[in-house]
Design a protein around this motif. Structure first.
Motif, PDB file in Angstrom:
ATOM      1  N   VAL A  90       0.882  -1.203   0.024  1.00  0.00           N
ATOM      2  CA  VAL A  90       0.002   0.118  -0.050  1.00  0.00           C
ATOM      3  C   VAL A  90       0.962   1.153  -0.111  1.00  0.00           C
ATOM      4  CG1 VAL A  90      -1.849   1.304   1.282  1.00  0.00           C
ATOM      5  CG2 VAL A  90      -1.972  -1.108   1.038  1.00  0.00           C
ATOM      6  N   LEU A  91       0.648   2.071  -0.862  1.00  0.00           N
ATOM      7  CA  LEU A  91       1.472   3.383  -1.046  1.00  0.00           C
ATOM      8  C   LEU A  91       0.654   4.553  -0.425  1.00  0.00           C
ATOM      9  CD1 LEU A  91       2.920   3.057  -4.728  1.00  0.00           C
ATOM     10  CD2 LEU A  91       3.939   2.410  -2.390  1.00  0.00           C
ATOM     11  N   TRP A  92       1.379   5.590   0.229  1.00  0.00           N
ATOM     12  CA  TRP A  92       0.821   6.696   0.928  1.00  0.00           C
ATOM     13  C   TRP A  92       1.656   7.907   0.244  1.00  0.00           C
ATOM     14  CZ3 TRP A  92      -3.473   5.851   4.051  1.00  0.00           C
ATOM     15  CH2 TRP A  92      -3.706   4.683   4.257  1.00  0.00           C
ATOM     16  N   THR A  93       0.875   8.698  -0.500  1.00  0.00           N
ATOM     17  CA  THR A  93       1.593   9.787  -1.012  1.00  0.00           C
ATOM     18  C   THR A  93       1.238  11.165  -0.513  1.00  0.00           C
ATOM     19  OG1 THR A  93      -0.244  10.131  -2.606  1.00  0.00           O
ATOM     20  CG2 THR A  93       1.740   8.673  -3.370  1.00  0.00           C
ATOM     21  N   SER A  94       0.687  11.187   0.861  1.00  0.00           N
ATOM     22  CA  SER A  94       0.300  12.467   1.384  1.00  0.00           C
ATOM     23  C   SER A  94       1.861  13.181   1.750  1.00  0.00           C
ATOM     24  CB  SER A  94      -0.318  12.419   2.654  1.00  0.00           C
ATOM     25  OG  SER A  94       0.090  11.443   3.608  1.00  0.00           O
ATOM     26  N   PRO A  95       1.662  14.295   2.048  1.00  0.00           N
ATOM     27  CA  PRO A  95       2.983  15.316   2.388  1.00  0.00           C
ATOM     28  C   PRO A  95       3.419  14.675   3.824  1.00  0.00           C
ATOM     29  CG  PRO A  95       1.626  16.673   1.744  1.00  0.00           C
ATOM     30  CD  PRO A  95       0.681  15.498   1.724  1.00  0.00           C
ATOM     31  N   ARG A  96       2.411  14.278   4.849  1.00  0.00           N
ATOM     32  CA  ARG A  96       2.842  13.659   6.021  1.00  0.00           C
ATOM     33  C   ARG A  96       3.489  12.684   6.092  1.00  0.00           C
ATOM     34  NH1 ARG A  96       0.909  10.770  10.272  1.00  0.00           N
ATOM     35  NH2 ARG A  96       1.618  11.494  12.280  1.00  0.00           N
ATOM     36  N   ALA A  97       3.119  11.702   4.889  1.00  0.00           N
ATOM     37  CA  ALA A  97       4.229  10.415   4.788  1.00  0.00           C
ATOM     38  C   ALA A  97       5.481  10.468   4.178  1.00  0.00           C
ATOM     39  CB  ALA A  97       3.349   9.446   3.665  1.00  0.00           C
ATOM     40  N   PHE A  98       5.539  11.738   3.308  1.00  0.00           N
ATOM     41  CA  PHE A  98       7.171  11.876   3.258  1.00  0.00           C
ATOM     42  C   PHE A  98       7.796  12.535   4.353  1.00  0.00           C
ATOM     43  CE2 PHE A  98       4.966  11.403  -0.973  1.00  0.00           C
ATOM     44  CZ  PHE A  98       6.042  10.778  -1.591  1.00  0.00           C
ATOM     45  N   GLU A  99       7.172  13.386   5.187  1.00  0.00           N
ATOM     46  CA  GLU A  99       7.742  13.863   6.341  1.00  0.00           C
ATOM     47  C   GLU A  99       7.999  12.811   7.288  1.00  0.00           C
ATOM     48  OE1 GLU A  99       6.682  16.472  10.354  1.00  0.00           O
ATOM     49  OE2 GLU A  99       5.351  16.522   8.396  1.00  0.00           O
ATOM     50  N   LEU A 100       7.168  11.602   7.582  1.00  0.00           N
ATOM     51  CA  LEU A 100       7.672  10.653   8.372  1.00  0.00           C
ATOM     52  C   LEU A 100       8.804   9.971   7.801  1.00  0.00           C
ATOM     53  CD1 LEU A 100       4.241   9.487   9.465  1.00  0.00           C
ATOM     54  CD2 LEU A 100       5.579  10.654  10.846  1.00  0.00           C
ATOM     55  N   LEU A 101       8.778   9.737   6.454  1.00  0.00           N
ATOM     56  CA  LEU A 101       9.874   9.125   5.838  1.00  0.00           C
ATOM     57  C   LEU A 101      11.235   9.628   6.196  1.00  0.00           C
ATOM     58  CD1 LEU A 101      11.008   7.117   3.643  1.00  0.00           C
ATOM     59  CD2 LEU A 101      10.671   8.883   1.781  1.00  0.00           C
ATOM     60  N   GLY A 102      11.450  10.975   6.064  1.00  0.00           N
ATOM     61  CA  GLY A 102      12.607  11.669   6.470  1.00  0.00           C
ATOM     62  C   GLY A 102      12.901  11.505   7.806  1.00  0.00           C
ATOM     63  N   ILE A 103      11.882  11.360   8.863  1.00  0.00           N
ATOM     64  CA  ILE A 103      12.216  11.316  10.415  1.00  0.00           C
ATOM     65  C   ILE A 103      12.820   9.743  10.363  1.00  0.00           C
ATOM     66  CG2 ILE A 103      10.980  10.985  12.486  1.00  0.00           C
ATOM     67  CD1 ILE A 103       9.285  13.109  11.615  1.00  0.00           C
ATOM     68  N   SER A 104      11.978   8.757   9.938  1.00  0.00           N
ATOM     69  CA  SER A 104      12.368   7.366   9.867  1.00  0.00           C
ATOM     70  C   SER A 104      13.843   6.999   9.475  1.00  0.00           C
ATOM     71  CB  SER A 104      11.556   6.628   9.034  1.00  0.00           C
ATOM     72  OG  SER A 104      10.073   6.422   9.482  1.00  0.00           O
ATOM     73  N   LEU A 105      14.441   8.016   8.329  1.00  0.00           N
ATOM     74  CA  LEU A 105      15.802   7.681   7.817  1.00  0.00           C
ATOM     75  C   LEU A 105      16.557   8.167   9.149  1.00  0.00           C
ATOM     76  CD1 LEU A 105      15.283   8.792   4.070  1.00  0.00           C
ATOM     77  CD2 LEU A 105      15.718   6.401   4.937  1.00  0.00           C
ATOM     78  N   VAL A 106      16.671   9.402   9.424  1.00  0.00           N
ATOM     79  CA  VAL A 106      17.344  10.066  10.312  1.00  0.00           C
ATOM     80  C   VAL A 106      17.502   9.189  11.777  1.00  0.00           C
ATOM     81  CG1 VAL A 106      17.862  11.881  11.889  1.00  0.00           C
ATOM     82  CG2 VAL A 106      17.127  12.245   9.452  1.00  0.00           C
ATOM     83  N   THR A 107      16.239   8.393  12.189  1.00  0.00           N
ATOM     84  CA  THR A 107      16.093   7.772  13.327  1.00  0.00           C
ATOM     85  C   THR A 107      16.872   6.589  13.111  1.00  0.00           C
ATOM     86  OG1 THR A 107      13.693   8.532  13.733  1.00  0.00           O
ATOM     87  CG2 THR A 107      14.437   6.655  14.725  1.00  0.00           C
ATOM     88  N   LEU A 108      16.677   5.875  12.062  1.00  0.00           N
ATOM     89  CA  LEU A 108      17.632   4.524  11.871  1.00  0.00           C
ATOM     90  C   LEU A 108      18.918   4.936  11.666  1.00  0.00           C
ATOM     91  CD1 LEU A 108      15.238   2.883   9.284  1.00  0.00           C
ATOM     92  CD2 LEU A 108      15.835   2.066  11.688  1.00  0.00           C
ATOM     93  N   ALA A 109      19.501   5.907  11.090  1.00  0.00           N
ATOM     94  CA  ALA A 109      20.828   6.235  11.155  1.00  0.00           C
ATOM     95  C   ALA A 109      21.274   6.603  12.532  1.00  0.00           C
ATOM     96  CB  ALA A 109      20.850   7.930  10.485  1.00  0.00           C
ATOM     97  N   VAL A 110      20.740   7.119  13.269  1.00  0.00           N
ATOM     98  CA  VAL A 110      21.062   7.492  14.683  1.00  0.00           C
ATOM     99  C   VAL A 110      20.980   6.050  15.515  1.00  0.00           C
ATOM    100  CG1 VAL A 110      20.781   8.741  16.723  1.00  0.00           C
ATOM    101  CG2 VAL A 110      20.558   9.882  14.540  1.00  0.00           C
ATOM    102  N   ALA A 111      19.975   5.383  15.350  1.00  0.00           N
ATOM    103  CA  ALA A 111      19.722   3.999  16.310  1.00  0.00           C
ATOM    104  C   ALA A 111      20.726   3.206  15.813  1.00  0.00           C
ATOM    105  CB  ALA A 111      18.365   3.705  15.958  1.00  0.00           C
ATOM    106  N   THR A 112      20.987   3.012  14.321  1.00  0.00           N
ATOM    107  CA  THR A 112      22.037   1.826  14.105  1.00  0.00           C
ATOM    108  C   THR A 112      23.403   2.019  14.638  1.00  0.00           C
ATOM    109  OG1 THR A 112      22.143   2.791  12.005  1.00  0.00           O
ATOM    110  CG2 THR A 112      20.631   1.054  12.039  1.00  0.00           C
TER     111      THR A 112
END
Length: 326
Positions: A103-125
């Motif tokens: 399932v694809l979500w293309t709302s602006p908030r989804a892309f905002e959460l995408l950026g947060i997830s990338l930074v979170t995984l970089a710091v967490a790993t």
């Protein structure tokens, strides 16, 4: 042991602090990121304190396992390539077998959460890599040797995996084996480079491709799927069930195949950073003559200079033309 205990305590403290801040300031979307940043901060501070107690004079980056050197980015990129290949190798058979519901979500908030997830995984790993394979693991290697240190780490990982609660239906045996093999792979990253850049890149890419790019669960956690949300339906040996690919039998084979690949691509790093430098040196090899020879030379009669014959050069005489030389 102090490093391990501090890392476990830091995880609890970071989780509690991030939840409290998120509730107080209404920052629920940033709670995982705040927890990861807090964990990284506590890990670095705790290990810096242990380094000061041990009176180690090495820079903090070297003590943590992140030395600054010319190949740091290349090492990270190499690890990321291996992690990307592992994730693709575990997900591609699911796509071929039509086991993925996307399932694809293309709302602006989804892309905002995408950026947060990338930074979170970089710091967490990074925090996880430092906490498990950083300062404490290096001191364990110094005390027991690389083989025993790896076995001790695997035993601790097995105990922690046995105490971890998993979603219903998760194949615990396969999950445990995949986790142990992944720990061996990350240990090899340190042994081949004496740095954590390679391990961090591998861990980050594996988690990012699995949880963010394809939206599959990461150890049962689906909070990183924002733009792409995927549910896998099929045999657990292929999909890992609700736990994700880390509990799939196919992932175990992929990690086994990644070990010789990692050893092959890190040959230059192993030669440059793990072998002791060759220091030119030598020993005095002047051999004294045997005592018998010395005695013979001392007992020999000296030579009389009058008995020597000296041959002097003869000057050429000038004769008349046609006269035969004398």
């Amino acid at each position: 042991m102090a490093a391990l205990i501090w890392y476990l305590c830091a995880r609890v403290l970071a989780q509690s602090a991030s939840i409290g801040l998120a509730m107080h300031f209404d920052l629920g979307d940033f709670q995982p990121l705040m927890g990861s940043v807090a964990l990284l901060f506590l890990v670095v501070c705790g290990f810096a304190l242990l380094r000061a107690i041990e009176r180690r004079k090495a820079p903090l980056g070297i003590a943590l396992g992140l030395p600054r050197r010319a190949t740091s980015r290349a090492e990270w990129a190499t690890g990321a390539a291996i992690g990307w290949a592992l994730a693709i190798g575990s997900i591609l058979p699911m796509a071929i077998g039509r086991c993925l519901n996307v399932v694809l979500w293309t709302s602006p908030r989804a892309f905002e959460l995408l950026g947060i997830s990338l930074v979170t995984l970089a710091v967490a790993t990074l925090a996880h890599t430092l906490g498990v394979f950083g300062y404490g693991f290096q001191r364990l290697i110094e005390a027991t040797g690389p083989v025993r240190a790896t076995l001790i780490l695997l035993a601790l990982a097995a105990i922690r995996a046995g105490l971890t609660q998993t979603p219903f239906g998760t194949p615990d045996g396969t999950r445990l084996l995949v986790g142990l093999l992944a720990a061996v792979l990350l240990c090899l990253c340190w042994f081949r480079t004496h740095g954590l850049w390679l391990a961090w890149g591998l861990h980050f890419a594996w988690a990012t491709v699995t949880g963010v790019v394809f939206g599959l669960p990461l150890g049962g956690d689906t909070s990183f799927s924002s733009v792409v949300d995927t549910r896998a339906a099929g045999s657990h040996w292929l999909t890992g069930g609700s736990y994700g690919p880390m509990a799939a039998a196919l992932s175990m084979l992929l990690v086994l195949a990644a070990i010789p690949v990692l050893v092959r691509v890190t040959g230059d790093y192993a030669w440059a950073y793990t072998h002791p430098p060759i220091i030119p040196a030598g020993y005095d090899v002047t051999i004294a003559p045997p005592a018998a020879h010395v005695a013979m030379e001392q007992a020999a009669h000296p030579v009389n200079p009058a008995s020597l014959v000296q041959i002097l050069p003869v000057a050429a005489s000038k004769g008349s033309p046609g006269e035969s030389p004398q």
